[in-house]
Design an enzyme around this catalytic site. Structure first.
Site, mmCIF file in Angstrom:
data_model
loop_
_atom_site.group_PDB
_atom_site.id
_atom_site.type_symbol
_atom_site.label_atom_id
_atom_site.label_comp_id
_atom_site.label_asym_id
_atom_site.label_seq_id
_atom_site.Cartn_x
_atom_site.Cartn_y
_atom_site.Cartn_z
ATOM 1 N N ARG A 64 0.910 -1.297 0.162
ATOM 2 C CA ARG A 64 -0.024 -0.010 -0.219
ATOM 3 C C ARG A 64 0.958 1.177 0.035
ATOM 4 N NH1 ARG A 64 1.452 1.477 4.448
ATOM 5 N NH2 ARG A 64 0.340 3.532 4.317
ATOM 6 N N ALA A 66 0.803 5.432 -1.937
ATOM 7 C CA ALA A 66 0.708 5.796 -3.413
ATOM 8 C C ALA A 66 2.101 5.498 -4.211
ATOM 9 C CB ALA A 66 0.435 7.132 -3.534
ATOM 10 N N GLN A 212 -3.561 1.971 10.483
ATOM 11 C CA GLN A 212 -1.808 2.070 9.700
ATOM 12 C C GLN A 212 -0.917 3.167 10.558
ATOM 13 O OE1 GLN A 212 -4.804 2.568 8.112
ATOM 14 N NE2 GLN A 212 -4.863 1.987 5.953
ATOM 15 N N ASP A 253 -2.674 10.418 -1.974
ATOM 16 C CA ASP A 253 -2.640 9.450 -2.988
ATOM 17 C C ASP A 253 -3.035 9.994 -4.263
ATOM 18 O OD1 ASP A 253 -3.068 6.531 -1.502
ATOM 19 O OD2 ASP A 253 -3.244 7.989 0.053
ATOM 20 N N ASN A 263 -6.177 11.805 0.365
ATOM 21 C CA ASN A 263 -5.369 11.342 1.376
ATOM 22 C C ASN A 263 -6.355 10.434 2.332
ATOM 23 O OD1 ASN A 263 -2.551 10.586 2.178
ATOM 24 N ND2 ASN A 263 -3.343 11.580 4.206
ATOM 25 N N LYS A 264 -5.688 9.579 2.999
ATOM 26 C CA LYS A 264 -6.290 8.588 4.100
ATOM 27 C C LYS A 264 -7.434 9.587 4.728
ATOM 28 C CE LYS A 264 -5.833 5.005 4.381
ATOM 29 N NZ LYS A 264 -6.650 4.053 3.814
#
Length: 381
Positions: A64, A66, A212, A253, A263-264
Site C-alpha cells: 500500500r 501511493a 496504519q 494518494d 489522502n487517507k
C-alpha cells in the site's frame, strides 16, 4: 502467492526486510512484498508469481501507499512480461486494483509503454521483457531519489515556517519506507528533522479503521529511534487546543490539477483543525502523485472499503494466534458502515505541497501546472 521468511520485529533495530523487491530464484522471477497486514506482530514476505496474486496483495493492503503502489504496478507488468503472460491484460488488471491512488496507474502505464516501444522496435519476447523490467527498476530508483529530495525540501520549509527547531509534528496514516522506494514522504521529512536534532515529538494518529498509524508509523518510528506518541484520531483536537502541534505533515494518494489533495480518510478534519489553530498543514508527495487530468477534488474517485473494516476490529496478533485471519465484531450484526478509504482536502486549507521539485506555497492550479512542467523537463533531460 505464498508466505516466505518470517522475522520477529521485536526491538528497535532497523527493519530487516524491504517493502518490495524483485527476485530471481531458480524457479523463475517473482515479486516479493513485505506483508503490511501482519505488522507489527511479525515480518512476513509474500511471494507473487503472477499478476492476480499481486492484485490481491494490493486490494488487501498487503502492499500500500501511493508511491509504492506505482512501483508495484510497474513490477507487476514486468512480471507478466518476463513470465510470458498477456502484458496488456495484466496492465488492465493492475490499473483497476485501486481507483484513488494515481501512482498505481502511472507505474503500470510507464512499464507497459516500455514494453510496447520495445515490441514496436522489433524486440523479441525476452528483449521486451528486459526493457519492461528496466523501466520498473528505473521507477523504483527514481522514487528513492525523490524521497531523499522531498525530505530535504521539507526540512528547509519547516525551518522557514518554524525557526528554532524543537518541532512537534502531527502525522496521519503511514508515509515512511513502507510506502516508498526510499524513506518515504511526510515521514521522511520528520525523520530528517529527527536526524538533524530538530524533532521534539512525532504525534502519530492511530488512523482508523485499519490502524496504519498505530501498526505501521509507530513501528517505523520506534525502529528509527524517533520520539513519538500515539493518539486516537479523535484526540487530535485536544492537542491543537493545548498548543502541542507545530505542524501537520501528511502524504497524498492523488493531487488534482487545482491542488485538492486526496489522502487517507481523516486528513481533511486535521486540515480544518490546523486552519483554525493557525498551524501549517503540509502535504508531502512526489510529482507522480499529481494528476493534471483530474480537474478538482470533486472529480477524484474515492475508494469505498468493505464495511466489515468498521464493524469489526482486526489485529495481526489475532491472525498469528489463531492461525487464520478474522475480526472481532464491535457493532450489532447487520450494521451498515460508511467506510471511505480517503477524503479530499481543498487547496485553500493546504499551507504547502512539498515534492522532489521543491515546495509550492500558496497552493494554486497555476503552481501545480508549473510543478508538473518542471518535472517533465527533468524526466526528459
Amino acid at each position: 502467492m505464498a508466505d516466505q521468511h518470517v522475522q520477529n520485529p521485536a526491538g528497535t533495530e532497523p527493519p530487516t526486510l524491504p517493502a518490495l523487491r524483485w527476485d530471481e530464484p531458480p524457479e523463475g522471477p517473482v515479486l516479493v512484498l513485505l506483508d503490511q497486514t501482519r505488522l507489527p506482530a511479525e515480518e512476513v514476505e509474500l511471494v507473487c508469481t503472477d499478476v492476480p496474486a499481486l492484485v490481491r496483495a494490493i486490494q488487501t493492503l498487503a502492499v500500500r501507499g501511493a508511491p509504492l503502489l506505482g512501483i508495484a504496478g510497474a513490477y507487476g507488468v514486468a512480471l507478466a512480461a518476463v513470465r510470458g503472460y498477456d502484458v496488456e491484460e495484466a496492465a488492465e488488471l493492475l490499473e483497476r486494483a485501486r481507483p484513488t491512488a494515481v501512482n498505481l496507474g502511472y507505474g503500470v502505464r510507464r512499464a507497459a509503454a516500455a514494453y510496447r516501444v520495445a515490441v514496436d522496435k522489433g524486440a523479441d519476447a525476452e528483449q521486451a521483457a528486459r526493457a519492461t523490467l528496466s523501466a520498473a527498476k528505473g521507477l523504483h530508483r527514481e522514487d528513492a531519489e525523490a524521497s531523499a529530495r522531498m525530505a530535504e525540501h521539507g526540512l528547509v520549509l519547516l525551518e522557514e515556517l518554524l525557526p528554532g527547531g524543537g518541532h512537534r509534528i502531527l502525522t496521519h496514516c503511514n508515509t515512511g519506507a513502507l510506502v516508498s522506494g526510499g524513506e518515504g514522504t511526510a515521514f521522511a521529512v520528520a525523520l530528517r528533522a529527527h536526524r538533524a536534532g530538530r524533532l521534539r515529538r512525532l504525534w502519530v494518529d492511530e488512523t482508523r479503521p485499519l490502524l496504519q498509524g498505530a501498526r505501521l508509523t509507530a513501528y517505523e518510528a520506534a525502529r528509527t529511534g524517533m520520539p513519538y506518541t500515539l493518539l486516537t484520531d479523535n484526540a487530535a483536537g485536544s492537542l491543537f487546543a493545548a498548543g502541542e502541534v507545530d505542524a501537520v505533515l501528511i502524504g497524498a494518494d492523488r493531487i488534482a490539477a487545482d491542488g485538492s489533495v486526496a489522502n487517507k480518510v481523516g486528513s481533511y478534519p486535521l486540515a480544518v483543525l490546523a486552519k483554525y489553530h493557525h498551524v501549517p498543514f503540509i502535504v508531502v508527495a512526489p510529482t507522480t502523485t499529481i494528476d493534471p487530468s483530474t480537474p478538482d477534488g470533486a472529480a477524484i474517485e474515492v475508494e469505498q472499503r468493505p464495511g466489515r473494516e468498521v464493524t469489526e476490529v482486526t489485529s495481526p496478533q489475532l491472525a498469528v494466534a489463531g492461525g487464520v485471519g478474522g475480526g472481532l465484531p464491535v457493532a450489532p450484526l447487520g450494521t451498515q458502515a460508511y467506510n471511505p478509504a480517503f477524503d479530499v482536502t481543498p487547496p485553500d486549507l493546504v499551507t504547502a505541497i512539498v515534492t522532489e521539485q521543491g515546495a509550492l506555497s500558496p497552493v494554486t492550479g497555476g503552481g501545480i501546472a508549473e510543478l508538473c512542467a518542471r518535472s517533465r523537463q527533468v524526466t526528459i533531460s
